[in-house]
Each structure stands twice: as structure tokens, then as C-alpha cells.
Scaffold this active site. Structure first.
Site, PDB file in Angstrom:
ATOM      1  N   PRO A 214       0.786  -1.247   0.000  1.00 63.46           N
ATOM      2  CA  PRO A 214       0.000   0.000   0.000  1.00 63.46           C
ATOM      3  C   PRO A 214       0.811   1.287   0.000  1.00 63.46           C
ATOM      4  O   PRO A 214       0.762   2.091   0.943  1.00 63.46           O
ATOM      5  CB  PRO A 214      -0.831  -0.135   1.280  1.00 63.46           C
ATOM      6  CG  PRO A 214       0.053  -0.915   2.205  1.00 63.46           C
ATOM      7  CD  PRO A 214       0.783  -1.899   1.323  1.00 63.46           C
ATOM      8  N   CYS A 215       1.527   1.530  -1.091  1.00 66.87           N
ATOM      9  CA  CYS A 215       2.287   2.778  -1.181  1.00 66.87           C
ATOM     10  C   CYS A 215       1.356   3.988  -1.261  1.00 66.87           C
ATOM     11  O   CYS A 215       1.788   5.113  -0.998  1.00 66.87           O
ATOM     12  CB  CYS A 215       3.242   2.743  -2.363  1.00 66.87           C
ATOM     13  SG  CYS A 215       2.475   2.406  -3.955  1.00 66.87           S
ATOM     14  N   HIS A 216       0.080   3.762  -1.585  1.00 65.88           N
ATOM     15  CA  HIS A 216      -0.877   4.877  -1.641  1.00 65.88           C
ATOM     16  C   HIS A 216      -1.163   5.439  -0.255  1.00 65.88           C
ATOM     17  O   HIS A 216      -1.733   6.531  -0.136  1.00 65.88           O
ATOM     18  CB  HIS A 216      -2.177   4.424  -2.306  1.00 65.88           C
ATOM     19  CG  HIS A 216      -2.884   3.324  -1.583  1.00 65.88           C
ATOM     20  ND1 HIS A 216      -2.506   1.994  -1.685  1.00 65.88           N
ATOM     21  CD2 HIS A 216      -3.948   3.340  -0.728  1.00 65.88           C
ATOM     22  CE1 HIS A 216      -3.300   1.252  -0.949  1.00 65.88           C
ATOM     23  NE2 HIS A 216      -4.177   2.042  -0.349  1.00 65.88           N
TER      24      HIS A 216
END
Length: 280
Positions: A241-243
Site C-alpha cells: 500500500p504505497c498509496h
């Protein structure tokens, strides 16, 4: 135009016009739908009405997230140990690194099965080796997806088709799973990149972190810029989950697949998180 493309157009419009408090008809026009159909579509997708979403934007949503839902690095370190892997990583997502030869040779010894699919956040190409998902990226069209796969895996045998690992990955991008099944990732990356990607797995749904937090979790507190580069190189959208990483100022920051998509993900996860908390 698929569902996400309609939602994306509406969100882009809302981001630039929220101070004007546009009415439902104005928003629906951007998605080329009637107000009635757009209200239903947006509410099914987001879990709240377009009006509620405008309210989120009006209070500077990303900064509110950072203030109220930021990951506590100290609590995470206490729970998992900085030198260990997170419970999320252990229970739901596991990363296996490719061998130096697989990394170096462009996947020459690998058979990679791939498919294209529509998800809550747009069309993707997802691919997996026998050991796990190796690629999941948002694409403009299937032809662009094939070009991407061939760039990433120039020497691998690419086979169209589905498998259980792909399907499990896609479930997470199409449904709200309260108890997702374990998922294996098979990734090529440097030891530093892999450490950063594992650190990202410690950010649970509904929470956010800043780049410095991830640098600490990756035991590289002085390498914030390098950590940012590694985050941008994430090969598996959403599942890693780089978001959920924001700038320290509370700005969204960049996102490999577009900041509107990043905002969409954060908003939908936050709504889901709030709903789960209110029903405990």
C-alpha cells in the site's frame, strides 16, 4: 467508459471545484450520467454520497487523515519489532524475493501467467509465477499492459490465463474483504527495496504514514529520499500500500498511477475503516 473512469472524472472535477459546492447535477454531468444514476453509482462505489465526499474535500482530506489516522511508528515497532516482519505480512501478505539469477536474467527461467481485469480503481494487469504475484499495475489499455509486461520480464515465458493467486489478488481490488486469505508475492528487487516494501505492509487499511515513518520501519531513518524512490518502484499496486504514504505537510504527494487514484483509494479505505469501527 467503465465505473472507475466515471468516478475518476467526477473526483477530478470535485477536487478543482469543491469550494463552489457543486450540486449533484453538475457532478453527474462530468460522468455523463443522470443525477439519479450517478448518485447510486457513486454511493455503491464509495459507501457514501457525493455530497459527503465534497465535505471530505472541504476540510482538506489528506491533512485530516494525517492528523487523525497516522500510523504510530512506536506502536508498530512495539507490536512487530523493527527487525521482524509485521503481523499483517505474516498473516495476509508474504514476500519472497526472486533469486539473483531471476533478477539479473529478466525472468529467463520463469513462466508467468497473466490476465487483464477491471477493478474498483481501474483496469489492471496482474501476473504471477508459480510462487506468487509478481506484477499488479494499473494500465490504460491491454496493449499497454502487454508492453509493460514485456519490459518487466523480457526473457520470461508469458502465458495468458488465470490462477488462484491472481484471483485472490483481484478480490482485494474488487471487494471489501474483512478477512482476506493469505497472499504470496514473488518480487524482484534489491534488498533495500524489499525492506521498504515490507515496511509498507505495516500500514493497515484506514491508516496513513509519512515517508519518514517508512524510513524508520525499514531501519533506514537517514535515507528518506531513497525510501521515497523505493516506494515509487513498488511493482504491486494496492496490495503493497504505497498509496497510504503522504508528505509530512499533509499533501498527497506523487503516486505512480495518478494522485486521483491515490485519493480514491484513501477515501474508500477510510470510509470502510470508519464503518467497521462504528459496527464493533
Amino acid at each position: 467508459m467503465n465505473t472507475y473512469q466515471r468516478i475518476e472524472k467526477a473526483i477530478n472535477y470535485l477536487q478543482t471545484h469543491f469550494r463552489e459546492q457543486p450540486d449533484l447535477e453538475q457532478i453527474a454531468e462530468q460522468a455523463h450520467l443522470s443525477a439519479f444514476h450517478f448518485q447510486r453509482l457513486f454511493t455503491e462505489w464509495a459507501g457514501v454520497s457525493p455530497k459527503k465526499f465534497v465535505q471530505f474535500l472541504s476540510v482538506n482530506y489528506a491533512k485530516e487523515l494525517l492528523l487523525n489516522q497516522r500510523l504510530s511508528v512506536s506502536e508498530t515497532a512495539y507490536e512487530t519489532g523493527l527487525s521482524g516482519t509485521s503481523r499483517l505480512h505474516d498473516l495476509f501478505v508474504s514476500i519472497e524475493a526472486m533469486t539473483p539469477a531471476e533478477y539479473r536474467d529478466g525472468g529467463q527461467a520463469l513462466r508467468i501467467r497473466y490476465q487483464f481485469a477491471d477493478t474498483l480503481f481501474g483496469r489492471v494487469v496482474v501476473a504471477a509465477t508459480e510462487k506468487g504475484v509478481c506484477t499488479l499495475q494499473f494500465i490504460d489499455d491491454d496493449q499497454a499492459g502487454m508492453v509493460l509486461l514485456r519490459q518487466l520480464w523480457p526473457n520470461a515465458v508469458l502465458l495468458p490465463g488465470t490462477d488462484a493467486m491472481q484471483e485472490q489478488a483481484l478480490l482485494r481490488l474488487t471487494e471489501n474483504l474483512q478477512q482476506p486469505a493469505p497472499l504470496a508475492l514473488h518480487l524482484k528487487g534489491t534488498p533495500f527495496q524489499l525492506k521498504v516494501w515490507e515496511a509498507l505492509l505495516q500500514i493497515p487499511e484506514g491508516k496513513v504514514a509519512v515517508y519518514g515513518d517508512i524510513a524508520q520501519l525499514a531501519t533506514a531513518p537517514a535515507a528518506v529520499r531513497a525510501v521515497g524512490t523505493a516506494i515509487g518502484d513498488n511493482p504491486v499496486a494496492y496490495l503493497i500500500p504505497c498509496h497510504r504514504v503522504l508528505r509530512k505537510s499533509g499533501e498527497l504527494g506523487g503516486y505512480h498511477w495518478g494522485t486521483t487514484r491515490k485519493l480514491s483509494m484513501l477515501f474508500r479505505e477510510s470510509v470502510s475503516f470508519d464503518y467497521q469501527c462504528s459496527n464493533r
